[in-house]
Design a protein around this motif. Structure first.
Motif: not given
Lengths: 189, 584
Positions: B30-38, B94-100, B106-111, B154-159
């Motif tokens: 949830a925290l990760f998803s919120l950060v990415v969303c921001g 590219a950032f938007a595509e990777g971030g999405s 993140g949401v899938v893992v959360f659920v 690692a995901g954020l780095f790849s982003l």
């Protein structure tokens, strides 16, 4: 005491569920097999005769970059050495240097064919649909560069955001079976 | 006492650790998803504010360029800004595509974690199961959460990495607009490689001096086949000279309708490939050329990776040594009264072309160009205050700095190979300048009939006509051929066969002798011999001494205009019809 005749047996309940699942599967299968355009019936497209290259196609689309891109009708192209779709109106030199190019993202590739002819090809992943090349080609050239909604990208929204913003009402619904409106060398669409 | 969950029902045994891990994962996701969303929202807002269409800074710079069209610094600023804008735009994309994708993950893992925690909470203990050590449960949960944290990082780095790999940069690289410093390149050919070959007009140094390893025969006879290793016809005519790289020999040929580049096997003369240049299409009007010059006078140049061919029509083609087209340009049909003849030469990753045109300097058509050998894009172009000429430029080093020496009426002008800026000039030529300058003994030697042979000390600044001329001489000045020198003496041969020898240091005439033959091919110094090839194909071999001494002659049996190439124990000569390989 409850009336037993109104109560559903387990067998009846299961049979009803199976029938419902079968009906849903058939409907879903039909929906999946039908082409997208056939479902929509009509799709959004730009009428190139009305388009004024205002630039809103690049900024208003819900997609980023826009589903609108420049399409080059090569049959109309003069293959000019000084292409006003490629070059600024008064280029410093006829080279591919940034100061001479009209496209803000360098999405047009210029390739020499035979003196004095050049080929111009749209690099679609780079095109953002701003229409600056279309404006140049239409003003000084023969209009072979045209903006079109690319249906490999368009989500075909019920209410297109670009159509809402288009100042010249150039966005129209066209049959999904003929989704593009391109001016041709003969002046036909 | 076993731990309890929020509902007060205690999970049992191994389920406790899994339950805790799921809860922690859900919180982390949830925290990760919120950060990415921001981050995505911030990226979107900034992207809207910096759209690449008509940014004010670019509009202002282009307006300035319209007022100062020759301002190279301004052009460089525009190119830099253009690149920055496009990099930022496509980086955000590219950032938007990777971030999405990360947000979705993140949401899938959360659920999934919530669902897992819910299921685990229902699991009841079996009778008699001992309670697990709470410390082990906590440690296992920490491991799971740490692993997922690493994955997320690692995901954020790849982003971030995805944001840096943008199509704009790839496009710029493809069209050669990107700064060249950071681009990996094949290393330049070493001096040893160059010396082993004959990569351009007049050999490795461009001054008609063969490598010390060259050991050509002293005699051959093309009419009898003596010392002729092979002889093959060349399909189309051309006055260009052979260039050689390892096991391949390159030539070009052309007439008013077609242009071709040829590659022959050095071993047996087999035509390995022939490639047309600039065929097809319409609108190419061949220039008027003299029959002596033809449509393929410029000699090819090779860097050991590619071969470059220029034609009188302005077509300039680059092929790999295997015959694949690298790039093709047309420099514009040159306004040249006899037909373009100046050959391209190489310096590092630049192809230097002296493109002099027009009947007078006032026509403003002449220019020196440096093209990127990889892409053919113009790196720089410098206008030249001269009319059409037929001389090939020469790249020399002086005090560790390279200079491009050019000859045309009336100037010998030196340019900086990096920028194309003029460095110095000497007024010492006149007429239709065809001889190519040479470098020897720290001097540059330039000549043309109607003007003296002038020895110039290179490395000055501005007009150095009064200060840089070491000496000049007026006898035996050629109108077609170029000088040759062994570093001690310098030789000239005129079209009508007068050979004149000068002392390189003083400029004093040492001897002269008339061979009474016609010469268009330039002389070459090979060891202690001077090779002079006349128009009838007779090679005159002279000793490079202070007295005239003819060591021998060798007939080819075919008329020749091109200059020979000396590689190892072989000589390659292009006759009017055939290419010859001479060797023992």
């Amino acid at each position: 005491m409850a009336d037993n005749s109104e109560r559903m047996s387990r067998r009846e309940f299961l049979a009803g569920k199976v029938r419902l699942a079968g009906a849903l599967a058939v409907c879903g299968g039909v929906a999946l097999l039908r082409p997208r355009g056939a479902i929509a019936g009509t799709v959004w497209q730009i009428d190139p005769n009305k388009c004024t290259q205002c630039g809103k196609c690049a900024t208003e689309c819900v997609l980023g970059p826009s589903a609108v891109k420049c399409v080059h009708v090569h049959a109309m192209c003069g293959h000019c050495e000084l292409c006003f779709g490629f070059f600024e109106a008064q280029p410093n030199a006829l080279t591919t240097a940034a100061e001479n190019q009209r496209c803000p993202t360098g999405a047009i590739k210029r390739r020499f064919i035979e003196d004095p002819y050049f080929e111009y090809v749209i690099d679609e992943p780079l095109c953002i649909g701003c229409g600056k090349c279309v404006e140049g080609c239409g003003t000084f050239g023969n209009g072979s560069l045209q903006l079109q909604v690319r249906h490999d990208r368009c989500e075909n929204c019920n209410q297109c955001a670009i159509a809402d913003a288009c100042p010249s009402d150039a966005f129209v619904r066209v049959p999904a079976t003929r989704p593009y409106l391109l001016k041709s060398a003969e002046g036909e669409q | 006492m076993p731990s309890t969950n929020g509902s007060g029902r205690p999970p049992v045994g191994g389920s406790e650790a899994a339950y805790r891990a799921c809860v922690h994962i859900a919180v982390f996701a949830a925290l990760f998803s919120l950060v990415v969303c921001g981050l995505l929202v911030a990226n979107w807002l900034q992207g809207r504010a910096r759209f690449p269409v008509d940014p004010p800074a670019m509009v202002a710079l282009k307006a300035q360029l319209a007022k100062r069209p020759a301002d190279e610094a301004l052009k460089a600023r525009i190119r830099r800004l253009d690149r920055e804008i496009r990099e930022e735009y496509f980086g955000r994309k590219a950032f938007a595509e990777g971030g999405s994708l990360l947000l979705l993950a993140g949401v899938v893992v959360f659920v999934a974690a919530l669902k897992g925690a819910k299921r685990l909470r229902r699991r009841l203990p079996k009778p008699g199961d001992p309670p697990e050590d709470p410390r082990r449960i906590a440690a296992r949960a920490r491991v799971v959460v740490a692993t997922l944290g690493v994955v997320a990082l690692a995901g954020l780095f790849s982003l971030g990495a995805g944001a840096g790999r943008d199509p704009a940069r790839e496009y710029a690289r493809a069209v050669g607009l990107e700064e060249r410093a950071g681009r990996p390149r094949r290393r330049a050919a070493s001096a040893r490689e160059l010396a082993r070959n004959w990569p351009q007009f007049r050999g490795p140094g461009g001054s008609g001096l063969a490598a010390p390893s060259a050991r050509p025969p002293e005699h051959w006879d093309g009419t009898k086949g003596t010392n002729i290793r092979w002889k093959v016809p060349v399909p189309l005519p051309g006055e260009n000279s052979p260039v050689v790289w390892n096991d391949r020999v390159f030539l070009s040929g052309a007439d008013e309708k077609q242009r071709e580049v040829y590659c022959f096997a050095a071993a047996d003369g087999k035509l390995l490939w022939r490639q047309p240049v600039g065929t097809g299409g319409a609108g190419a009007t061949p220039p008027n050329v003299s029959s002596d010059t033809g449509y393929a006078a410029p000699t090819l140049a090779t860097d050991g990776e590619r071969v470059f061919a220029l034609f009188a029509t302005g077509h300039l083609a680059c092929f790999t040594l295997d015959g694949k087209l690298g790039w093709l340009r047309n420099l514009g049909v040159p306004d040249n009264m006899y037909g373009h003849a100046s050959s391209p030469v190489l310096h590092e990753n630049r192809l230097i072309i002296q493109y002099d045109q027009g009947l007078s300097a006032e026509d403003g058509k002449s220019a020196l160009l440096a093209l990127d050998t990889a892409t053919g894009q113009t790196i720089w172009e410098t206008k030249r205050p001269v009319p059409n000429s037929w001389s090939t430029p020469l790249v020399v080093s002086s005090g560790g700095t390279a200079e491009i020496i050019t000859c045309a009426n009336p100037w010998v002008i030196a340019y900086d190979p990096k920028t194309g800026a003029e460095k110095w000039r000497v007024e010492c030529l006149s007429g239709d300048v065809a001889p190519t300058p040479i470098a020897a003994g720290g001097l540059v030697l330039a000549c043309n009939i109607g003007a003296p042979l002038t020895a110039i000390r290179p490395g000055g600044q501005g007009d150095v006509t009064q200060s840089a001329i070491a000496w000049s001489a007026t006898d035996g000045i050629p109108d077609v051929t170029s000088p040759a020198s062994n570093g001690e003496l310098v030789w000239l041969v005129t079209t009508d066969g007068l050979v004149t020898c000068y002392d390189l240091k003083s400029g004093a005439k040492v001897w002269e002798h008339s061979l009474e033959r016609m010469f268009w091919a330039s002389p070459t110094v090979v060891g202690d011999r001077l090779y002079l090839l006349d128009n009838e194909g007779m090679m005159h071999i002279l000793a490079t001494g202070r007295t005239f001494r003819q060591l021998g002659t060798a007939p080819l049996g075919e008329s020749v205009n091109a200059s020979p190439a000396f590689v190892g124990d072989r000589v390659y000569i292009r006759g009017k019809e055939n290419l010859y390989c001479i060797g023992r």
